[in-house]
Design a protein around this motif. Structure first.
Motif, PDB file in Angstrom:
ATOM      1  N   ILE B 228      32.789 -41.542  19.618  1.00  0.00           N
ATOM      2  CA  ILE B 228      33.291 -41.391  18.370  1.00  0.00           C
ATOM      3  C   ILE B 228      34.031 -39.470  17.424  1.00  0.00           C
ATOM      4  N   ALA B 229      34.404 -38.575  18.472  1.00  0.00           N
ATOM      5  CA  ALA B 229      34.894 -37.865  18.738  1.00  0.00           C
ATOM      6  C   ALA B 229      36.261 -37.840  18.356  1.00  0.00           C
ATOM      7  N   GLU B 264      33.364 -37.230   7.548  1.00  0.00           N
ATOM      8  CA  GLU B 264      31.819 -36.503   7.315  1.00  0.00           C
ATOM      9  C   GLU B 264      30.963 -36.717   7.891  1.00  0.00           C
ATOM     10  N   ASP B 265      30.495 -38.339   7.703  1.00  0.00           N
ATOM     11  CA  ASP B 265      28.946 -38.539   7.793  1.00  0.00           C
ATOM     12  C   ASP B 265      29.923 -39.227   9.582  1.00  0.00           C
ATOM     13  N   ALA B 266      31.072 -39.287  10.876  1.00  0.00           N
ATOM     14  CA  ALA B 266      31.155 -39.719  12.121  1.00  0.00           C
ATOM     15  C   ALA B 266      31.072 -38.259  12.294  1.00  0.00           C
ATOM     16  N   ARG B 267      32.015 -37.238  11.951  1.00  0.00           N
ATOM     17  CA  ARG B 267      31.425 -35.902  12.069  1.00  0.00           C
ATOM     18  C   ARG B 267      29.575 -35.608  12.575  1.00  0.00           C
ATOM     19  N   LYS B 268      29.143 -35.471  11.074  1.00  0.00           N
ATOM     20  CA  LYS B 268      27.150 -35.428  11.381  1.00  0.00           C
ATOM     21  C   LYS B 268      27.034 -36.322  12.169  1.00  0.00           C
ATOM     22  N   GLU B 269      27.444 -37.523  13.109  1.00  0.00           N
ATOM     23  CA  GLU B 269      26.259 -38.304  13.545  1.00  0.00           C
ATOM     24  C   GLU B 269      27.007 -37.589  15.108  1.00  0.00           C
ATOM     25  N   ALA B 270      28.359 -37.681  15.344  1.00  0.00           N
ATOM     26  CA  ALA B 270      29.073 -36.515  16.552  1.00  0.00           C
ATOM     27  C   ALA B 270      27.664 -35.851  16.890  1.00  0.00           C
ATOM     28  N   ASP B 271      27.547 -34.813  16.011  1.00  0.00           N
ATOM     29  CA  ASP B 271      26.139 -33.427  15.629  1.00  0.00           C
ATOM     30  C   ASP B 271      24.956 -33.982  16.314  1.00  0.00           C
ATOM     31  N   ARG B 272      24.539 -34.937  15.443  1.00  0.00           N
ATOM     32  CA  ARG B 272      23.799 -35.431  15.555  1.00  0.00           C
ATOM     33  C   ARG B 272      23.412 -36.047  17.606  1.00  0.00           C
ATOM     34  N   LEU B 273      24.334 -36.661  18.170  1.00  0.00           N
ATOM     35  CA  LEU B 273      24.036 -37.064  19.250  1.00  0.00           C
ATOM     36  C   LEU B 273      24.263 -36.037  20.535  1.00  0.00           C
ATOM     37  N   VAL B 274      24.722 -35.293  19.782  1.00  0.00           N
ATOM     38  CA  VAL B 274      24.976 -33.857  20.863  1.00  0.00           C
ATOM     39  C   VAL B 274      23.844 -33.089  20.986  1.00  0.00           C
ATOM     40  N   ALA B 275      22.889 -33.175  19.808  1.00  0.00           N
ATOM     41  CA  ALA B 275      22.118 -32.129  19.988  1.00  0.00           C
ATOM     42  C   ALA B 275      21.183 -33.204  21.002  1.00  0.00           C
ATOM     43  N   LYS B 276      20.821 -34.467  20.510  1.00  0.00           N
ATOM     44  CA  LYS B 276      20.096 -35.377  21.518  1.00  0.00           C
ATOM     45  C   LYS B 276      19.995 -34.723  22.273  1.00  0.00           C
ATOM     46  N   ALA B 277      22.123 -35.471  23.205  1.00  0.00           N
ATOM     47  CA  ALA B 277      22.121 -35.579  24.420  1.00  0.00           C
ATOM     48  C   ALA B 277      21.600 -33.611  25.143  1.00  0.00           C
ATOM     49  N   ILE B 278      21.680 -32.935  24.080  1.00  0.00           N
ATOM     50  CA  ILE B 278      21.295 -31.984  25.058  1.00  0.00           C
ATOM     51  C   ILE B 278      19.679 -31.476  25.037  1.00  0.00           C
ATOM     52  N   ARG B 279      19.165 -31.823  24.234  1.00  0.00           N
ATOM     53  CA  ARG B 279      17.147 -32.295  24.586  1.00  0.00           C
ATOM     54  C   ARG B 279      16.929 -33.030  25.446  1.00  0.00           C
ATOM     55  N   HIS B 280      17.833 -34.000  26.182  1.00  0.00           N
ATOM     56  CA  HIS B 280      17.304 -34.745  27.606  1.00  0.00           C
ATOM     57  C   HIS B 280      17.925 -34.008  29.138  1.00  0.00           C
ATOM     58  N   ALA B 295      28.033 -31.498  26.434  1.00  0.00           N
ATOM     59  CA  ALA B 295      28.468 -32.255  24.636  1.00  0.00           C
ATOM     60  C   ALA B 295      28.912 -31.951  24.175  1.00  0.00           C
ATOM     61  N   GLU B 296      28.556 -30.352  23.743  1.00  0.00           N
ATOM     62  CA  GLU B 296      29.139 -29.915  22.912  1.00  0.00           C
ATOM     63  C   GLU B 296      31.001 -29.778  22.648  1.00  0.00           C
ATOM     64  N   TYR B 297      32.381 -29.682  23.788  1.00  0.00           N
ATOM     65  CA  TYR B 297      32.800 -29.357  24.153  1.00  0.00           C
ATOM     66  C   TYR B 297      33.197 -31.078  23.524  1.00  0.00           C
ATOM     67  N   VAL B 298      33.074 -31.918  24.124  1.00  0.00           N
ATOM     68  CA  VAL B 298      33.147 -33.268  24.074  1.00  0.00           C
ATOM     69  C   VAL B 298      33.575 -33.954  22.455  1.00  0.00           C
ATOM     70  N   VAL B 299      33.107 -32.871  21.284  1.00  0.00           N
ATOM     71  CA  VAL B 299      33.412 -33.320  20.432  1.00  0.00           C
ATOM     72  C   VAL B 299      34.175 -32.476  19.505  1.00  0.00           C
ATOM     73  N   TYR B 300      34.033 -31.447  20.403  1.00  0.00           N
ATOM     74  CA  TYR B 300      34.852 -29.865  19.206  1.00  0.00           C
ATOM     75  C   TYR B 300      36.495 -30.060  19.778  1.00  0.00           C
ATOM     76  N   ARG B 301      37.044 -30.673  21.191  1.00  0.00           N
ATOM     77  CA  ARG B 301      37.982 -30.648  21.867  1.00  0.00           C
ATOM     78  C   ARG B 301      38.583 -30.817  20.477  1.00  0.00           C
ATOM     79  N   LYS B 302      40.314 -30.907  20.795  1.00  0.00           N
ATOM     80  CA  LYS B 302      41.132 -31.430  20.267  1.00  0.00           C
ATOM     81  C   LYS B 302      42.793 -33.251  20.987  1.00  0.00           C
ATOM     82  N   ASN B 303      41.463 -33.162  22.209  1.00  0.00           N
ATOM     83  CA  ASN B 303      42.569 -34.171  22.671  1.00  0.00           C
ATOM     84  C   ASN B 303      41.855 -34.865  24.170  1.00  0.00           C
TER      85      ASN B 303
END
Lengths: 303, 303
Positions: B228-229, B264-280, B295-303
């Motif tokens: 998604i990112a 916007e919704d794609a970003r939100k979905e990425a956020d949700r998955l990051v939180a879920k990944a971390i919970r595992h 998990a946070e890095y893969v969605v906040y990276r710039k490339n």
């Protein structure tokens, strides 16, 4: 090459035909037809790997394995694996950027039939599947045996084997190669995988180092004899007989056994290697007669 | 995607940089420079696999393995193997018959630099080498563990995994895909190999089935979040930032998370998955903090 054979060609022919059927059945089961987006990929993989070819490599695996009393139910998967590996190499060989060949086994090449992108990916996935198949427990309960097969297949087919040989072959076009260079090129490009096929049967059979060496030496001489016969066929047979484009080597400006030795001496060298290959089988007695006949067959075949 | 992170991004950055160096060293040793006809092939393989990339997959393997106290001296080869597999897929992806991309990691693609034939073969040989590396005894004394790695890598990368996903992706161009179709396509095309990378660490660590499932679930959510990112980056970043062509998806008429959900919704979905990944990762305590930061890095990276 003389036209008379010493070993029972009829028995070999029956054995080859029967084994090819078994290999076909095993290969067929690995690619269940499916719906969904990747259906086209599976069809292209099936097209490339099913319904054709002499199955020389698969035969070698299973026939050598049988010398060590390994049931066909085990060795057939290893035979199917090497046929997948071989099929992948043919798909990629035929691509426009490579040999640019429209015809294979008398049919349109995979990229002609399915387009280049699918052909590249079908080759990729066939290579993957060749390795995947070797992980099957049905092959041998010992994971050590299976990992040895993976290692040997990788060494025979990667940059130090088949693919490395293809590069040397390409880079040798329009440049004169010496006989040792041509020998090395073919030992890599086709010899290594043929030799692996024989060796794989010995690995499966947990052969002693001495017997394994005999098998590897047989495979090596067989591979070279096979390639010389291929060069002779390319220079003398028609496309119809070959089921693929004829006269390719000459057109590509390639140095071959024929261009270096002439047809007569190339044939003599093939004869010499066949005799040598057969001598390596001495320890195995009459059980190896089909493999002896196979050595004769690879140089007396018409395609 | 929010821009604040919960876990220590600085610590992760150091760990990633250090690990990338170790991976680079290990990869470099696998391709000794040589003379002879295949030198060009080896150079092309080195070009494709060395000196670039985030090494996300190799990092995942080694970092998950470390949760199970597997020494880096063992896991590094498995990390190098998946980086080879990934590099092969990028070479073939960039080919004219595929995505036809001239730029990769800010440099000319392999086929631009070495020509198409060598690029195809370098990809082929990198795949082979990825499997060959997994046979090394240095990875684990148990051949059963190594054969499991071979099997999992093959399943993740072949017709039912990465390559299957590439075909679905290609065939989906200029056709509207639904969200479940896009999810499935990416789960195959990129998700499976990312998930394998995490799983491989658990296999090496002889994880219990329960812990292995936690790791696989983490890998799965991470993979989707990553994709998604990627879609968001493709739609919003410049080629300079990406080191590859930007806006490719839109130009190719592809259905993406962005085209289906909006940015916007794609970003939100990425956020949700990051939180879920971390919970595992809960069972692993603080030892897994770098994986949480990843998990946070893969969605906040710039490339």
């Amino acid at each position: 090459m003389t036209s008379s054979t010493t070993y029972d060609a009829e028995s070999l022919r029956n054995s080859l035909t029967q084994r090819a059927k078994e290999l076909e059945k095993t290969l067929d089961k690995q690619f269940p037809r499916m719906k969904g987006g990747e259906a086209n990929l599976i069809e292209a993989m099936r097209y490339a790997v099913l319904g054709g070819g002499k199955r020389l490599r698969g035969y070698l695996v299973t026939e050598v394995a049988s010398l060590f009393n390994v049931p066909l139910a085990q060795s057939i998967y290893v035979g199917a694996s090497v046929e997948m590996l071989h099929a992948y190499s043919l798909i990629h060989d035929d691509l426009p950027a490579m040999d640019d060949d429209d015809l294979r086994r008398g049919k349109p090449s995979t990229h002609i039939k399915y387009g280049e992108a699918i052909a590249i990916l079908a080759g990729d996935a066939l290579q993957t599947k060749a390795f995947e198949l070797l992980t099957m427990e049905e092959i041998h309960e010992s994971a050590t045996i299976r990992i040895q097969l993976v290692k040997s297949l990788a060494e025979a087919s990667g940059s130090t084997g088949m693919v490395g040989g293809q590069v040397i072959d390409m880079e040798g076009e329009n440049r004169h190669l010496t006989l040792p260079e041509v020998l090395n090129l073919h030992a890599m490009k086709t010899g290594r995988l043929i030799c692996y096929s024989a060796e794989a049967g010995a690995i499966l059979g947990k052969a002693t180092p001495d017997l394994k060496n005999h098998i590897i030496s047989y495979g090596r001489d067989l591979g070279t004899a096979f390639q010389i016969a291929d060069d002779v066929l390319d220079a003398t047979a028609s496309a119809e007989e070959l089921g693929k484009t004829a006269g390719k080597d000459d057109a590509a400006g390639k140095s071959t056994f024929v261009s270096l030795l002439g047809i007569e001496d190339a044939r003599k060298e093939a004869d010499r290697l066949v005799a040598k290959a057969i001598r390596h089988l001495e320890p195995f007695g009459a059980a190896a007669d089909n493999l002896r006949a196979l050595a004769e067959y690879v140089v007396y075949r018409k395609n």
